[in-house]
Design a protein around this motif. Structure first.
Motif, PDB file in Angstrom:
ATOM      1  N   ARG A 201       0.783  -1.237   0.000  1.00  0.00           N
ATOM      2  CA  ARG A 201       0.000   0.000   0.000  1.00  0.00           C
ATOM      3  C   ARG A 201       0.813   1.285   0.000  1.00  0.00           C
ATOM      4  NH1 ARG A 201      -5.476   0.130   1.248  1.00  0.00           N
ATOM      5  NH2 ARG A 201      -6.420  -1.931   1.415  1.00  0.00           N
ATOM      6  N   ALA A 202       2.022   1.279   0.521  1.00  0.00           N
ATOM      7  CA  ALA A 202       2.756   2.543   0.642  1.00  0.00           C
ATOM      8  C   ALA A 202       4.248   2.279   0.586  1.00  0.00           C
ATOM      9  CB  ALA A 202       2.391   3.247   1.953  1.00  0.00           C
ATOM     10  N   VAL A 203       4.990   3.297   0.167  1.00  0.00           N
ATOM     11  CA  VAL A 203       6.437   3.178   0.049  1.00  0.00           C
ATOM     12  C   VAL A 203       7.062   4.536   0.353  1.00  0.00           C
ATOM     13  CG1 VAL A 203       6.321   3.631  -2.446  1.00  0.00           C
ATOM     14  CG2 VAL A 203       8.337   2.490  -1.484  1.00  0.00           C
ATOM     15  N   GLY A 214      14.806   2.327   1.951  1.00  0.00           N
ATOM     16  CA  GLY A 214      13.376   2.517   1.785  1.00  0.00           C
ATOM     17  C   GLY A 214      12.560   1.440   2.468  1.00  0.00           C
ATOM     18  N   SER A 215      11.261   1.697   2.600  1.00  0.00           N
ATOM     19  CA  SER A 215      10.323   0.773   3.237  1.00  0.00           C
ATOM     20  C   SER A 215       9.072   0.648   2.390  1.00  0.00           C
ATOM     21  CB  SER A 215       9.926   1.275   4.627  1.00  0.00           C
ATOM     22  OG  SER A 215      11.039   1.457   5.455  1.00  0.00           O
ATOM     23  N   ILE A 216       8.518  -0.555   2.362  1.00  0.00           N
ATOM     24  CA  ILE A 216       7.214  -0.827   1.756  1.00  0.00           C
ATOM     25  C   ILE A 216       6.336  -1.456   2.828  1.00  0.00           C
ATOM     26  CG2 ILE A 216       5.958  -2.275   0.099  1.00  0.00           C
ATOM     27  CD1 ILE A 216       8.305  -1.962  -1.808  1.00  0.00           C
ATOM     28  N   VAL A 217       5.137  -0.916   3.013  1.00  0.00           N
ATOM     29  CA  VAL A 217       4.199  -1.468   3.989  1.00  0.00           C
ATOM     30  C   VAL A 217       2.852  -1.670   3.318  1.00  0.00           C
ATOM     31  CG1 VAL A 217       5.371  -0.366   5.929  1.00  0.00           C
ATOM     32  CG2 VAL A 217       3.426   0.791   4.837  1.00  0.00           C
ATOM     33  N   PHE A 223       8.414  -4.290   4.678  1.00  0.00           N
ATOM     34  CA  PHE A 223       9.707  -4.663   4.117  1.00  0.00           C
ATOM     35  C   PHE A 223      10.630  -3.456   4.124  1.00  0.00           C
ATOM     36  CE2 PHE A 223       6.501  -7.298   2.006  1.00  0.00           C
ATOM     37  CZ  PHE A 223       7.024  -8.572   2.151  1.00  0.00           C
ATOM     38  N   TYR A 224      11.938  -3.707   4.060  1.00  0.00           N
ATOM     39  CA  TYR A 224      12.914  -2.624   3.924  1.00  0.00           C
ATOM     40  C   TYR A 224      14.039  -3.071   3.006  1.00  0.00           C
ATOM     41  CZ  TYR A 224      15.433  -5.324   7.493  1.00  0.00           C
ATOM     42  OH  TYR A 224      16.058  -6.320   8.186  1.00  0.00           O
ATOM     43  N   SER A 225      14.675  -2.090   2.379  1.00  0.00           N
ATOM     44  CA  SER A 225      15.768  -2.371   1.461  1.00  0.00           C
ATOM     45  C   SER A 225      16.669  -1.143   1.405  1.00  0.00           C
ATOM     46  CB  SER A 225      15.223  -2.702   0.064  1.00  0.00           C
ATOM     47  OG  SER A 225      16.267  -3.089  -0.804  1.00  0.00           O
ATOM     48  N   GLU A 251      -2.043  -8.400  12.233  1.00  0.00           N
ATOM     49  CA  GLU A 251      -3.378  -8.103  11.724  1.00  0.00           C
ATOM     50  C   GLU A 251      -3.582  -6.586  11.608  1.00  0.00           C
ATOM     51  OE1 GLU A 251      -5.690 -10.324  10.646  1.00  0.00           O
ATOM     52  OE2 GLU A 251      -4.157 -11.854  10.926  1.00  0.00           O
ATOM     53  N   PHE A 252      -2.841  -5.972  10.719  1.00  0.00           N
ATOM     54  CA  PHE A 252      -2.846  -4.515  10.583  1.00  0.00           C
ATOM     55  C   PHE A 252      -2.868  -4.124   9.116  1.00  0.00           C
ATOM     56  CE2 PHE A 252       1.516  -5.835  10.166  1.00  0.00           C
ATOM     57  CZ  PHE A 252       2.043  -4.982   9.205  1.00  0.00           C
ATOM     58  N   ILE A 253      -3.141  -2.847   8.883  1.00  0.00           N
ATOM     59  CA  ILE A 253      -2.992  -2.247   7.554  1.00  0.00           C
ATOM     60  C   ILE A 253      -1.980  -1.118   7.673  1.00  0.00           C
ATOM     61  CG2 ILE A 253      -4.122  -1.144   5.595  1.00  0.00           C
ATOM     62  CD1 ILE A 253      -6.779  -2.199   6.604  1.00  0.00           C
ATOM     63  N   GLY A 254      -0.889  -1.234   6.974  1.00  0.00           N
ATOM     64  CA  GLY A 254       0.066  -0.134   6.884  1.00  0.00           C
ATOM     65  C   GLY A 254      -0.350   0.790   5.755  1.00  0.00           C
ATOM     66  N   PHE A 255      -1.019   1.890   6.096  1.00  0.00           N
ATOM     67  CA  PHE A 255      -1.477   2.832   5.075  1.00  0.00           C
ATOM     68  C   PHE A 255      -0.344   3.732   4.582  1.00  0.00           C
ATOM     69  CE2 PHE A 255      -5.632   1.974   7.106  1.00  0.00           C
ATOM     70  CZ  PHE A 255      -6.382   1.695   5.977  1.00  0.00           C
ATOM     71  N   ASP A 256       0.664   3.943   5.420  1.00  0.00           N
ATOM     72  CA  ASP A 256       1.774   4.795   5.014  1.00  0.00           C
ATOM     73  C   ASP A 256       2.987   4.454   5.868  1.00  0.00           C
ATOM     74  OD1 ASP A 256       3.095   6.706   3.494  1.00  0.00           O
ATOM     75  OD2 ASP A 256       1.533   8.222   3.777  1.00  0.00           O
ATOM     76  N   VAL A 257       4.131   5.080   5.552  1.00  0.00           N
ATOM     77  CA  VAL A 257       5.367   4.757   6.252  1.00  0.00           C
ATOM     78  C   VAL A 257       6.301   5.968   6.189  1.00  0.00           C
ATOM     79  CG1 VAL A 257       6.399   3.723   4.167  1.00  0.00           C
ATOM     80  CG2 VAL A 257       7.248   3.074   6.442  1.00  0.00           C
ATOM     81  N   ILE A 258       7.033   6.176   7.262  1.00  0.00           N
ATOM     82  CA  ILE A 258       8.075   7.201   7.323  1.00  0.00           C
ATOM     83  C   ILE A 258       9.409   6.476   7.461  1.00  0.00           C
ATOM     84  CG2 ILE A 258       9.010   9.151   8.623  1.00  0.00           C
ATOM     85  CD1 ILE A 258       6.158   9.687   9.637  1.00  0.00           C
TER      86      ILE A 258
END
Length: 521
Positions: A201-203, A214-217, A223-225, A251-258
């Motif tokens: 959903r977000a990167v 960077g991170s993807i959630v 995830f991170y790379s 059991e979550f939704i990662g809508f965004d990431v910093i």
């Protein structure tokens, strides 16, 4: 005022016409990009603007000016899914797309549609990432479970696409992006990307000198790379056997990431539980050796100020200081009724629990779920504290935009916003705001792009309705794109088939807007 707005709208139209002529004469043959006005039909109306779920701009520039581009997240046919708006005032408002799609991605998208849920910049010029799903056309509905409750959502195959050095790479190429299941380095296979319990959903990315991370959630994933693997290998921060499982989000939704730091890897998950009743604001750090750790939910630290955690969080933004692109000066998150802004205290270490925090609650009645703030953006300037936030107000039943300044009400480490955000008047745009949701917003200098969807021709709306053929109500659509189990499959399919897109543009810091959705058909 109306005359001034009319002049602005007329000027924008003239600039766009000039820009289109310029592009038609001058942009042919450019590698990897060309002019587009719409990105293929979105939904069932081929003349409508395709739906949009995400927008982003690049703000880790330090003393350098922001690049005059926005990245967009469309829901459309597969042939031009990855798009930009360029704000070169001499050339007009130019639309570009990444046209050279790799074979693996094209093979996945034949006869299907691409729904981009998140997009984020790696660096400038124009290096960035998109994440989302490839879905059937028409879409299929799948059942997911959360805490013994069934829900419905759109079935699809998760993807990530990174554009660097004029080349696009995805998780479907032979030597493409590799996502790891756990610490034993087992990579996802093609079927793993179909897991109905997960979506991307977000990167977001961070720079430190010549290095990047960077991170993807998304739903049940993080995830991170880093640039050390050219972003080809993405480590799994959820299925990490080296961390304390009691603090790992489940059991979550990662809508965004910093993404906070490059070395060590440090990131902040912004999201909610699956049922969207509480928020997640949780840090992860990859320590030396195997000392990796998920932090406690930071919302708990604020309960003395904002009350019990009843605030699903939907969006975030962060900007660098004027002196150093690798130093985050300000960040912000938005959610249901809640805004949280925090500013680095001067030590150069961006920490939720030590930095100055300013918050605002829309409607102090905690039982009144008034405003869902689905997108937020900080204006990058000398103070880095002006913001704009967008979403949907369930009580007044309309899409809303607010602007404000994150100034504390008192000289204290944690405090309320001195002045409440100001609603932006959108009545002059001729929009059916009752059926419009604004999902995201991005800023470049004084310019603002707001994106969303128009559900006027859809059975599912941003508000609940009585189903005349069913004793249950027709549920509302939220940013989760998840519905109660009683929702009729046909209603979900028709909604994703018929929804249209909204793009609003402002060149005066979000004080007034022009409806690009009408102009760009």
């Amino acid at each position: 005022m109306r005359k001034a707005i009319s002049r602005i709208s007329f000027l924008v139209i003239i600039i766009m016409i000039i820009g289109l002529i310029y592009l038609l004469l001058g942009s042919c043959g450019t590698v990897g990009k060309h002019a587009v006005w719409v990105s293929g039909p979105g939904g069932g109306n081929t003349t409508a603007q395709p739906p949009l779920f995400a927008a982003s701009s690049f703000k880790l520039t330090g003393p350098q000016p922001q690049p005059s581009e926005f990245s967009l997240g469309y829901y459309n046919n597969n042939f031009e899914p990855f798009n930009f708006i360029n704000l070169n005032i001499q050339a007009g408002f130019s639309f570009f797309s990444v046209a050279n799609l790799p074979d693996g991605f094209q093979n996945q998208t034949n006869s299907r549609k691409v729904i981009i849920l998140g997009t984020g910049w790696i660096s400038s010029p124009r290096e960035l990432c998109w994440v989302g799903k490839i879905i059937e056309n028409p879409p299929s509905v799948t059942v997911i479970q959360h805490q013994a409750q069934n829900y419905k959502t759109i079935e699809g195959r998760n993807f990530a696409a990174i554009y660097m050095q004029l080349q696009l790479n995805t998780n479907f190429e032979q030597n493409g992006l590799k996502f790891l299941k756990n610490n034993n380095q087992t990579p996802y296979n093609l079927i793993d990307f179909d897991n109905p319990k997960e979506d991307f959903r977000a990167v977001a990315f961070k720079v430190s000198g010549t290095s990047y991370a960077g991170s993807i959630v998304g739903r049940n994933v993080a995830f991170y790379s880093s640039s050390s693997t050219n972003f080809n290998t993405w480590q799994n921060a959820i299925n990490d056997e080296n961390i304390n499982s009691t603090t790992t989000p489940r059991e979550f939704i990662g809508f965004d990431v910093i993404h906070v730091s490059v070395n060590p890897i440090s990131t902040i998950l912004v999201g909610a539980d699956i049922s969207e009743t509480r928020g997640e604001l949780r840090g992860y750090i990859r320590g030396p050796g195997n000392l990796n750790q998920w932090m406690q939910n930071a919302i708990a630290m604020l309960e003395a100020y904002v009350g019990p955690n009843r605030y699903p969080l939907y969006s975030s933004d962060y900007v660098s200081s004027l002196s150093d692109p690798s130093r985050i000066q300000s960040a912000m998150v938005s959610g249901r009724r809640l805004l949280i802004f925090w500013n680095d205290d001067g030590d150069g270490l961006f920490e939720i629990n030590n930095d100055t925090i300013i918050y605002h609650i829309f409607n102090q009645d905690e039982n009144n779920n008034t405003v869902n703030l689905y997108g937020v953006s900080i204006f990058k300037d000398t103070n880095n504290n002006r913001f704009i936030t967008v979403g949907y107000d369930e009580i007044s039943q309309k899409g809303v935009i607010y602007t404000g300044i994150a100034q504390p009400n008192a000289n204290q480490n944690i405090g309320q916003l001195a002045n409440p955000p100001t609603p932006v008047n959108l009545s002059n745009l001729g929009l059916n705001l009752r059926d419009i949701i604004f999902f995201d917003v991005a800023t470049v200098n004084q310019n603002v792009i707001v994106v969303g969807v128009d559900l006027s021709n859809c059975p599912i709306k941003p508000y609940t309705q009585q189903d005349l053929q069913n004793p249950q109500q027709i549920p509302k659509l939220t940013k989760s794109l998840i519905f109660p189990s009683y929702t009729r499959d046909q209603h979900i399919i028709q909604t994703f088939t018929n929804m249209k897109g909204i793009i609003l543009f402002s060149n005066d810091n979000g004080q007034t807007f022009t409806n690009f959705s009408v102009l760009l058909r």
